[in-house]
Structure formats: C-alpha cells, structure tokens
Write an enzyme that holds these catalytic residues in place. Structure first.
Site, PDB file in Angstrom:
ATOM      1  N   CYS A  26      31.406   7.201  31.304  1.00 12.01           N
ATOM      2  CA  CYS A  26      32.180   8.068  30.420  1.00 12.01           C
ATOM      3  C   CYS A  26      33.631   7.612  30.513  1.00 12.01           C
ATOM      4  O   CYS A  26      33.893   6.441  30.759  1.00 12.01           O
ATOM      5  CB  CYS A  26      32.018   9.542  30.814  1.00 12.01           C
ATOM      6  SG  CYS A  26      32.510   9.908  32.508  1.00 12.01           S
ATOM      7  N   HIS A 535      14.340   7.666  58.710  1.00 10.81           N
ATOM      8  CA  HIS A 535      13.625   7.193  57.520  1.00 10.81           C
ATOM      9  C   HIS A 535      12.253   6.675  57.954  1.00 10.81           C
ATOM     10  O   HIS A 535      12.135   5.599  58.535  1.00 10.81           O
ATOM     11  CB  HIS A 535      14.427   6.077  56.843  1.00 10.81           C
ATOM     12  CG  HIS A 535      13.944   5.715  55.474  1.00 10.81           C
ATOM     13  ND1 HIS A 535      12.810   4.979  55.260  1.00 10.81           N
ATOM     14  CD2 HIS A 535      14.448   6.001  54.250  1.00 10.81           C
ATOM     15  CE1 HIS A 535      12.641   4.810  53.964  1.00 10.81           C
ATOM     16  NE2 HIS A 535      13.630   5.423  53.329  1.00 10.81           N
TER      17      HIS A 535
END
Length: 612
Positions: A26, A535
């Site tokens: 943007c 993880h």
C-alpha cells in the site's frame, strides 16, 4: 538508502522467495502472506535499516517501510520471477478467526485496486477545482470527458475487484474479470433498465445493477473458485482446454446472477443503510469514533473493513461519510501529536524521526509516525486519539463528506470540494481543530524519551535464567538441523532434541505466547523475559495439525514441567517427517551469553540452557 539491498535482506529473513505466498503493497507497507511463518525472522526484519516496524494483523504480515515502499517492493518482486508457480499450489489457507479472514479477504481484494481509486479520486478533485475557478463549464464536453475518466474506476469496480479477489481465492484472474464483465454487459444493463421479469431455465433472475458494486463480485469470485476446482478435477485432459472455461463460465455467471449477486447486493444495501441511518440521527458518532480509533483500526488491520462501504457510497451517492471525515481528523491529529514530540524531544534521532513522520502524517500518510513515534511513546498516541475525536465531532456535526477516494490530509483538501461550498471550509476547520488539540494534548501529556530504552533494559535484565529440557531425547546442535532458519540461527540461538517420546513440557514458568493451530510449535515467555520457541519436527506444519494435540492455549500461564503438547511420534515419522525439535531462544540478542549444557541424551526437566 540502498533499497535493493533492503529488499535482499528482507528476502533472506522471510525464508527466501519461495516462502512468499502473496506480495502486495500500500502507501507505506509491504503486505505479505507466507507458506511457513516459522521461517520468518521478525526480530531481524525489525532491526533492518529502512524498516520502521513489522505488524501481523488482518491476515497479513506487514512490513512498514514508509514513502519508499514501492522501491523495496520492486526489489523483491524482481526476484520472484524465478520462483516456480506450482511450488506451493496446494498449500491451504492460514486458519484464523472469522473476522480476521473476512478482513484478509477485503484487504487482499482492495490493495491492487487502491491506485486506480486514488487516481480517479484525484481527477475528480482536480475537476472540482477547475469548476470552482470557472476554468471548466459543467455543460462542456471537456467536463464530460474528465468526469467519465474519474468515474471509470468506480463504475467498473467489479472488474477491478475481480482481479484482487482472484488472487485471494486462487482462481483465474481472467475468468474472474470476464465474469465481472458479464455483470456489467450493456445487454444486462438494458434488461435491468427495462424492468421486465427474467428467468433462466425457469429460475427467476433478480434485476440488479452491478455497476460500482462491491460485495457481489467478491462473493461471486469466491464461488467461482470452487467451480474452477471442480472443472479442473473432472474435465478430461484431452478436452480440458475447451471444457474447463465452458464449465466455469456457464455455471459461475448464472449462479452470480440468480443467487450470489442479489444476496451480495442485499448485504451491500443493508450496510449502507445502516451507515446512512446513523448519519441521519447521530451525525457526529461515526466521524468521532473513526477520528478517535483510526490508529487502533490501522494497528489491527481492521481499517479495511470500512473500505467497501466508503467506495460504495462514493459510487452511488457521489460522496462518503464513513471513512473520509473521521480519517481526516485522525491523520491530522496524529501529525500534530508527532510534531509536538519533534519540538519537545531532546534526543536528535527522535526529533528527526518525529519531524519527518509528523509532516508525512499531516499530508495523509500516518504509518511512519504511528509505528515509529506514537506507539513507542504511548502518551502522544493517546493525544492523537483525543485530537482525532475532537476534530471528528466537528466534522460530524457540520455534515462533512468526502467526494473522492484519497488518503485524507492536507494534500487531499480538493477531495472535499463539491456542490456544497461550505464542505471544504468545514474540512479546513476540522484540520485546524484536530491539529491543535492533538498537538496541545501531546505537549501537556508529555512523554519519556528513555521509555523505549527502558523497555529494552527490562527485557535484557532477565539476567541469570535457565531453560530446562521440554522433552526426552537425544541432543544435537542446531547446525545439524535440516532447516536453514534453525541451523543458521536466524531465529536465535539454542539446541535441538531428537525426541524419544511424544510429550512436550514447559521448559520454565511463563506465559504461552504462541500456539499454532497446527499444534507443531509452541512459544513461551518466561517470567524473567526469556522468549522460547519449541518447534516439533521440520516442516510438520504441512500436517495441518494431524498427530498433534496441544494442551494449552495462548496467554495461558504455565509452570515448569507442565504438559504443553502431546504428539504421535511414530505417525509423524511414518508420514516422512524429521521429528528433530529445535528449542530456540528467540530474543538471544538480549543476553550476554547463552551456554548449552553438556548432554548427549536428556530427560525433560533437566537443565538445558543457561542464560546470562
């Protein structure tokens, strides 16, 4: 600033080009979606010279760059041509709340369209100035030409939005835009104007004018994405080239005309009617709320939720009351609060940042001051809300409207010039009120220049802390982990464990900060500030939660040794995944030393890492 180098550095810290699912931008931010968030090193990205901040909201990963975002976007995009288009074709959408998913759809759909809307809006503003100074007569052909040029992006809004929606729903952009063209076809427009009842193979067809509409095409492209998948799966390969587009068009367009389009149009009308009702009975409410809470909407990514209403109003009414008036007050107030910081600050770096970003804010672009100054100093952030609310109340009471879709600020004053000559006067008064109140409130409330530094010191003051093994198994160094993000310590320093059982325990007392819906990774922050990521396995996110059973949720307080997760170790291995479990200190840079205890095998609860 070397923007090519900044682009390269960002690529390196997001897991490489092939981890990018979607890239847009943007006015000030890169907007990305990834295949594997575990490969993204947010802390490293935030520390890059040229990056103002990182925000993860509205279903997108946003990197705030500032006014030069296009240069960085091009630097990254130039390298994406080498990425195989089918590398992650079957990846599933990231799960999230319904609100986040809706906002993600809106933001992804509207982002590519914004330049066209701004272009049309600015031409409309220029036309207003030409008419105001009698340089162009409203009865002239020149006026007509300029006017239809400015109206084009809004009239053909469904075609433009079809492209953005196709990117979000992973369907053919050409087929989506063709469907939008069918909804705007002159024959259909003539049938709607005639008003005669229509049927399609006996099914009644609701007469709806889709020009300038928003919601109908988004819903229609969503349905089309499923039709295309059906056609792709069941079309014989020998005639797929002909049969697939036939099925997509012959099924999708009638569904759009008979069911989805009318439903979307009804939703569109209900939302717009609600906004008009509030404006008629409490005209000050919407601008005041937008003026006060626009910074929060920007931070959370929910500002996009208002965009369909605003663009629809401009298309149908010629002006809008939802976004523009309140945003004008908010943007100017943020600029005023930031410039007060610039004048009052003693630190030269803060003074320079506040000066440049404050000026940018009053011009209509607030992200640099919002993330770089206001959010960090806190009190000026509150001051900007006070200024925005004050300006918003005046804007609402006086009935201020915005005639063109542009980012509200000083440069957007022409967008408030219209048939009501007092509208632009009210816009200027709104600007003055918002700036003065935001500036004065920021000056009175003050700020602590060492506040950000104190926060860092509070984090680094964890000092002597310890991390205990979260599972039983065999120790291996991170360098042997088959994933560059871990092996190269991009996420931080730590150690890996090859688990021997399917249980994961809390490595210390703390709060759960991350618990992926897929269950494969859990993050925890200790009471002393240590940030730990565990993880389970490599690339196990692809299992989409299969074989994982989390026992905790985000923000839950846990004690050392508490069971966090159970997982089926054998099933994960049978599925072909490496079960090596990295244990990472993600804020490693906050410690003077990180010592790994000497073990070859370990039991959960044993000392694993010493920190100082």
């Amino acid at each position: 600033m070397n923007y090519q180098q900044l682009g390269n550095d960002i690529i390196q810290n997001i897991g490489g080009i092939d981890n990018i699912k979607q890239l847009t931008h943007c006015a000030t931010r890169l907007r990305l979606e990834f295949y594997d968030m575990n490969k993204v090193n947010t802390k490293k990205i935030e520390s890059l010279n040229g990056v103002i901040s990182v925000v993860e909201k509205g279903g997108q990963y946003q990197i705030v760059i500032g006014n030069e975002v296009q240069s960085v976007f091009r630097a990254i995009q130039s390298q994406m041509k080498d990425v195989p288009s089918t590398s992650h074709e079957e990846a599933e959408e990231e799960k999230g709340s319904v609100v986040n998913r809706i906002i993600s759809v809106i933001s992804t759909t509207f982002t590519p369209v914004i330049p066209a809307l701004i272009g049309g809006g600015m031409i409309k503003a220029v036309l207003s100035i030409l008419v105001l100074f009698n340089l162009v007569n409203e009865a002239s052909s020149t006026y007509e030409i300029i006017n239809f040029i400015s109206d084009a992006p809004f009239y053909f809004m469904p075609v433009l939005l079809a492209y953005g929606a196709s990117q979000k729903f992973k369907t053919s952009p050409i087929m989506a835009m063709t469907m939008a063209c069918a909804l705007l076809h002159p024959t259909w427009s003539s049938l709607v104007s005639a008003g005669e009842p229509l049927t399609f193979f006996g099914a009644p067809v609701v007469l709806v004018d889709y020009a300038s509409s928003v919601i109908p095409i988004i819903l229609s492209v969503w349905i089309m994405s499923y039709v295309e998948k059906f056609a792709e799966k069941y079309s014989p390969s020998i005639i797929k080239f002909f049969l697939k587009p036939l099925l997509v068009m012959f099924i999708s367009v009638p569904i759009a005309l008979i069911i989805v389009g009318p439903l979307g149009n009804l939703l569109n009308d209900l939302v717009q009617s609600g906004a008009n009702y509030l404006n008629a009975h409490v005209s000050w409410l919407i601008p005041m709320l937008m003026g006060a809470f626009q910074p929060f909407l920007t931070l959370t990514g929910t500002a996009w939720a208002m965009t369909p209403i605003a663009t629809s109003q401009i298309s149908t009414l010629g002006y809008e009351i939802v976004n523009g008036p309140g945003m004008l007050a908010s943007n100017i107030a943020q600029g005023g609060a930031t410039l007060a910081v610039a004048l009052k600050a003693k630190d030269e770096n803060l003074k320079s940042l506040a000066s440049s970003s404050g000026f940018t804010a009053v011009m209509g672009i607030t992200e640099p001051c919002l993330y770089g100054v206001l959010l960090k100093l806190k009190r000026p952030f509150v001051a900007s809300m006070i200024g925005g609310a004050a300006g918003g109340i005046y804007a609402g009471i006086t009935g201020l409207v915005r005639y063109a879709f542009v980012s509200p600020g000083l440069t957007a004053i022409p967008a408030f010039i219209g048939k009501n000559p007092m509208n632009v006067v009210h816009a200027i008064v709104t600007i003055i009120i918002s700036f003065i109140v935001g500036f004065v409130a920021s000056w009175i409330l003050g700020f602590k220049e060492d506040e950000p530094q104190e926060e860092v010191e509070a984090t680094t003051a964890v000092s002597k802390d310890g991390v205990y093994a979260p599972c039983d198994g065999t120790i291996k160094p991170l360098s042997e982990v088959n994933d560059d993000v871990f092996s190269q310590e991009i996420m931080g320093k730590g150690i890996a464990i090859e688990p021997s059982t399917g249980n994961l325990y809390a490595p210390c007392d703390g709060t759960i900060t991350v618990c992926f819906p897929t269950g494969h990774a859990i993050g925890l922050k200790s009471k002393n500030g240590t940030e730990i990521l565990m993880h389970v396995g490599i690339d196990t996110v692809n299992l989409q939660g299969k074989y994982f059973n989390p026992q905790v949720q985000v923000n839950e307080e846990v004690k050392k040794g508490q069971l966090l997760l159970t997982f089926d170790l054998d099933k994960i291995k049978e599925a072909g995944y490496d079960t090596t479990t990295p244990v990472i200190i993600t804020n490693s840079k906050d410690f003077n030393s990180i010592q790994i205890e000497s073990h070859s095998t370990i039991q959960h609860g044993n000392k694993l890492i010493s920190l100082d």
